[in-house]
Design an enzyme around this catalytic site. Structure first.
Site, PDB file in Angstrom:
ATOM      1  N   ARG A   1       1.568   4.257  -3.014  1.00 47.71           N
ATOM      2  CA  ARG A   1       1.309   5.658  -2.677  1.00 47.71           C
ATOM      3  C   ARG A   1       2.567   6.509  -2.818  1.00 47.71           C
ATOM      4  O   ARG A   1       2.498   7.680  -3.215  1.00 47.71           O
ATOM      5  CB  ARG A   1       0.749   5.753  -1.250  1.00 47.71           C
ATOM      6  CG  ARG A   1      -0.718   5.280  -1.173  1.00 47.71           C
ATOM      7  CD  ARG A   1      -1.098   4.917   0.243  1.00 47.71           C
ATOM      8  NE  ARG A   1      -2.516   4.625   0.418  1.00 47.71           N
ATOM      9  CZ  ARG A   1      -3.110   3.471   0.095  1.00 47.71           C
ATOM     10  NH1 ARG A   1      -2.406   2.487  -0.447  1.00 47.71           N
ATOM     11  NH2 ARG A   1      -4.409   3.291   0.303  1.00 47.71           N
TER      12      ARG A   1
ATOM     13  N   GLY B   1      -5.478  -3.910  -8.160  1.00 44.00           N
ATOM     14  CA  GLY B   1      -6.605  -3.022  -7.920  1.00 44.00           C
ATOM     15  C   GLY B   1      -6.160  -1.716  -7.276  1.00 44.00           C
ATOM     16  O   GLY B   1      -6.671  -0.638  -7.606  1.00 44.00           O
TER      17      GLY B   1
ATOM     18  N   SER C   1       0.834  -1.208   0.000  1.00 42.89           N
ATOM     19  CA  SER C   1       0.000   0.000   0.000  1.00 42.89           C
ATOM     20  C   SER C   1       0.868   1.258   0.000  1.00 42.89           C
ATOM     21  O   SER C   1       0.628   2.212  -0.745  1.00 42.89           O
ATOM     22  CB  SER C   1      -0.889   0.024   1.246  1.00 42.89           C
ATOM     23  OG  SER C   1      -1.791  -1.047   1.222  1.00 42.89           O
TER      24      SER C   1
ATOM     25  N   ARG D   1     -12.531 -14.286  -2.953  1.00 39.27           N
ATOM     26  CA  ARG D   1     -11.680 -14.869  -1.919  1.00 39.27           C
ATOM     27  C   ARG D   1     -12.446 -15.653  -0.868  1.00 39.27           C
ATOM     28  O   ARG D   1     -11.878 -16.530  -0.222  1.00 39.27           O
ATOM     29  CB  ARG D   1     -10.913 -13.742  -1.221  1.00 39.27           C
ATOM     30  CG  ARG D   1      -9.467 -13.847  -1.433  1.00 39.27           C
ATOM     31  CD  ARG D   1      -8.691 -12.740  -0.793  1.00 39.27           C
ATOM     32  NE  ARG D   1      -7.583 -12.418  -1.668  1.00 39.27           N
ATOM     33  CZ  ARG D   1      -6.852 -11.341  -1.575  1.00 39.27           C
ATOM     34  NH1 ARG D   1      -7.110 -10.449  -0.648  1.00 39.27           N
ATOM     35  NH2 ARG D   1      -5.860 -11.140  -2.406  1.00 39.27           N
TER      36      ARG D   1
ATOM     37  N   ASP E   1      -7.043  -8.193   4.035  1.00 36.82           N
ATOM     38  CA  ASP E   1      -6.273  -9.094   3.167  1.00 36.82           C
ATOM     39  C   ASP E   1      -5.801 -10.355   3.893  1.00 36.82           C
ATOM     40  O   ASP E   1      -5.178 -11.223   3.282  1.00 36.82           O
ATOM     41  CB  ASP E   1      -5.048  -8.353   2.605  1.00 36.82           C
ATOM     42  CG  ASP E   1      -5.467  -7.252   1.635  1.00 36.82           C
ATOM     43  OD1 ASP E   1      -6.560  -7.371   1.034  1.00 36.82           O
ATOM     44  OD2 ASP E   1      -4.706  -6.279   1.480  1.00 36.82           O
TER      45      ASP E   1
ATOM     46  N   ARG F   1     -12.996  -7.025 -11.819  1.00 39.27           N
ATOM     47  CA  ARG F   1     -13.277  -6.368 -10.532  1.00 39.27           C
ATOM     48  C   ARG F   1     -14.033  -5.047 -10.730  1.00 39.27           C
ATOM     49  O   ARG F   1     -13.886  -4.388 -11.755  1.00 39.27           O
ATOM     50  CB  ARG F   1     -11.967  -6.151  -9.763  1.00 39.27           C
ATOM     51  CG  ARG F   1     -11.313  -7.478  -9.435  1.00 39.27           C
ATOM     52  CD  ARG F   1     -10.003  -7.315  -8.718  1.00 39.27           C
ATOM     53  NE  ARG F   1     -10.169  -6.704  -7.415  1.00 39.27           N
ATOM     54  CZ  ARG F   1      -9.155  -6.362  -6.633  1.00 39.27           C
ATOM     55  NH1 ARG F   1      -7.909  -6.542  -7.047  1.00 39.27           N
ATOM     56  NH2 ARG F   1      -9.385  -5.834  -5.461  1.00 39.27           N
TER      57      ARG F   1
HETATM   58  C1  S3P Z   1      -5.567  -1.382  -0.189  1.00 40.81           C
HETATM   59  C2  S3P Z   1      -6.850  -1.430   0.261  1.00 40.81           C
HETATM   60  C3  S3P Z   1      -7.632  -2.685   0.368  1.00 40.81           C
HETATM   61  C4  S3P Z   1      -6.752  -3.916   0.294  1.00 40.81           C
HETATM   62  C5  S3P Z   1      -5.720  -3.800  -0.786  1.00 40.81           C
HETATM   63  C6  S3P Z   1      -4.825  -2.607  -0.550  1.00 40.81           C
HETATM   64  C7  S3P Z   1      -4.883  -0.079  -0.293  1.00 40.81           C
HETATM   65  O1  S3P Z   1      -8.579  -2.721  -0.682  1.00 40.81           O
HETATM   66  O2  S3P Z   1      -7.526  -5.070   0.083  1.00 40.81           O
HETATM   67  O3  S3P Z   1      -4.904  -4.967  -0.857  1.00 40.81           O
HETATM   68  O4  S3P Z   1      -3.644  -0.048  -0.434  1.00 40.81           O
HETATM   69  O5  S3P Z   1      -5.580   0.942  -0.222  1.00 40.81           O
HETATM   70  P1  S3P Z   1     -10.013  -1.994  -0.567  1.00 40.81           P
HETATM   71  O6  S3P Z   1      -9.778  -0.550  -0.456  1.00 40.81           O
HETATM   72  O7  S3P Z   1     -10.740  -2.339  -1.834  1.00 40.81           O
HETATM   73  O8  S3P Z   1     -10.658  -2.599   0.634  1.00 40.81           O
END
Ligand code: S3P
Length: 446
Positions: free
Chosen positions: A24, A96, A20, A356, A325, A124
């Site tokens: 960012r 995603g 994450s 999942r 996760d 998705r």
């Molecule tokens: C993440 C948010 C989560 C998580 C993903 C990483 C992020 O998803 O499942 O692996 O870095 O903001 P969601 O925001 O869809 O819950």
């Protein structure tokens, strides 16, 4: 790949950088004027796709090695609103997070970009992100059925600030709106009934944005986040701590392989990411937090983990965002615990890299573990130490999902019979070096 029972896991390991934070750092670095240096960036495929996308939007991104042999990523950004129109579609592979956050950043820049991804990402939901971005003035020029990829988005030259309450607890959704809000005049507000990971907010502050975060609701479970638009983001060094979602795999392995005793170094312990630790401790796990420290705006600590008996527990729905996760690997721990573990409020698991919820149940059942989905809840019945270990012997279908692959392999390390996965390739999206790290601790993976 196949995992087999072997001796105890022992030794120390440091898992790769947090996914994450890595996404960012690249995206906010690209929106900053000056050079942002990033140490500890996760070099998994997901993050590499984000780096490529930021380059295509005009940022200069280099992987360098300093005098001590340390890898430093250098990002020269274009400033808020400074993206150039990419010549080709932006490909986010399996990710995603990369895709949805980049949609937010593009929505606040007046450029046209097409977003694409692999078969998993293309299935998705993207409409959840496109809806608030449209309110901010971005236009969806083209999208596949139900707002899925490939999506072509025309960013707003002058985005509007909005007040937004996400309909689902999603840090990606929140972050997309905040990133678009950077380019809007005035205040962009996100109201979260249940807080999700706050890395975007922390990093925005680190780069000099004016952002206020108020705790709201019973037990301070919610957040009201207000971002002042059009800041001059200032480049600042980013240290990426080890990813707790990756640490979860060796951690659970050490709990269920008898005799194990390991240390996982410098794992991020941001309280919005520690739901798994809370739950495992409730199950009776021996996890000791040592050398707690604050590193680059995020809490970190070493985790000493010893094998021992676990008991089934109920995991409340409110905890889901802080361990979203980690459910597949928690389900593996539950398979080795005594009694039932009930995990509530898991609807969001259906729209991750795979369904999942279903993939986790199948993973357990093909290995002789009793598991069921009831509504949004997952129920796993473990036999515990008295009744014997999980049978194993199954071949698990991973559905292009790295976390299902790693969870199944962890299971195989402690089951009676080996556990095989059909495809281990997707592990490289988030945890390059997984098999090597596990083998160094003593795991039998072949
Ligand atoms: C993440 C948010 C989560 C998580 C993903 C990483 C992020 O998803 O499942 O692996 O870095 O903001 P969601 O925001 O869809 O819950």
């Amino acid at each position: 790949m196949t995992a087999r029972r072997a001796g105890p896991l022992t030794g120390r390991a440091r898992v790769p950088g947090d996914k994450s934070i890595s996404h960012r750092a690249l995206i906010l670095g690209a929106l900053t004027v000056g050079e942002t240096t990033i140490t500890g960036l996760l070099e998994g495929e997901d993050v590499q796709h984000t780096a490529q996308a930021m380059r295509a939007l005009g940022a200069d991104i280099q992987r360098t090695i300093d005098g001590e042999g340390q890898v430093i990523w250098r990002v020269r950004g274009v400033g808020v609103g400074g993206f150039a129109a990419p010549e080709k579609p932006l490909d986010f592979g399996n990710s995603g997070t990369g895709c949805r956050l980049a949609m937010g950043a593009v929505a606040g820049a007046g450029v046209l970009a097409t977003f694409r991804g692999d078969a998993s990402l293309s299935s998705r939901p993207m409409a959840r992100v496109l809806a608030p971005l449209a309110k901010m003035g971005a236009r969806v020029i083209e999208a596949a059925d139900g707002g899925r990829l490939p999506v072509t988005l025309q960013g707003a030259a002058e985005p509007y600030p909005i007040v937004y309450e996400p309909p689902v607890a999603s840090a990606q959704l929140k972050s997309a709106v905040l990133l678009a809000g950077l380019a809007a005049p005035g205040e962009t507000t996100v109201i979260e009934p249940t807080a999700t990971r706050d890395h975007t907010e922390r990093m925005l502050k680190h780069f000099g944005a004016k952002i206020s975060v108020k705790h709201t609701g019973v037990n301070d479970i919610g957040r009201r986040i207000v971002l002042q638009g059009q800041p001059e983001l200032e480049a600042a060094p980013v240290l990426v701590p080890a990813d707790p979602s990756s640490a979860a795999f060796p951690l659970v392995a050490a709990l269920i392989v008898p005799g194990s005793d390991i240390v996982l170094e410098a794992v991020m312990t941001n309280p919005l990411r520690t739901g798994l630790l809370t739950t495992l401790k409730e199950m009776g796990a021996q996890i000791e937090t040592v050398n707690a420290n604050s590193d680059g705006g995020e809490e970190v600590a070493d985790l000493r983990v010893k094998a021992g008996p676990l008991k089934g527990v109920e995991v409340p729905a409110e905890r889901a965002p802080s361990m979203i996760d980690e459910y597949p690997v928690l389900a593996v721990a539950a398979a080795f615990a005594e009694g039932q573990t009930i995990m509530r409020g898991l609807r969001e698991l259906r729209v991750k890299e795979s369904d999942r919820l279903e993939a986790t149940v199948q993973m357990l059942r093909v290995n002789g573990v009793e598991a069921a989905v009831e509504g949004d809840n997952l129920i796993v019945t473990g036999k515990g130490a008295t009744l014997g270990r999980a049978a194993g012997g199954g071949s698990v279908t991973t559905h292009m999902d790295h976390r299902i692959a790693m969870s199944a392999l962890v299971m195989g390390l402690a089951s009676e019979q080996p556990v095989a996965v059909d495809d281990a390739a997707f592990i490289a999206t988030s945890f390059p070096g997984f098999a090597a790290l596990m083998r160094l601790l003593g795991a039998d993976l072949s």
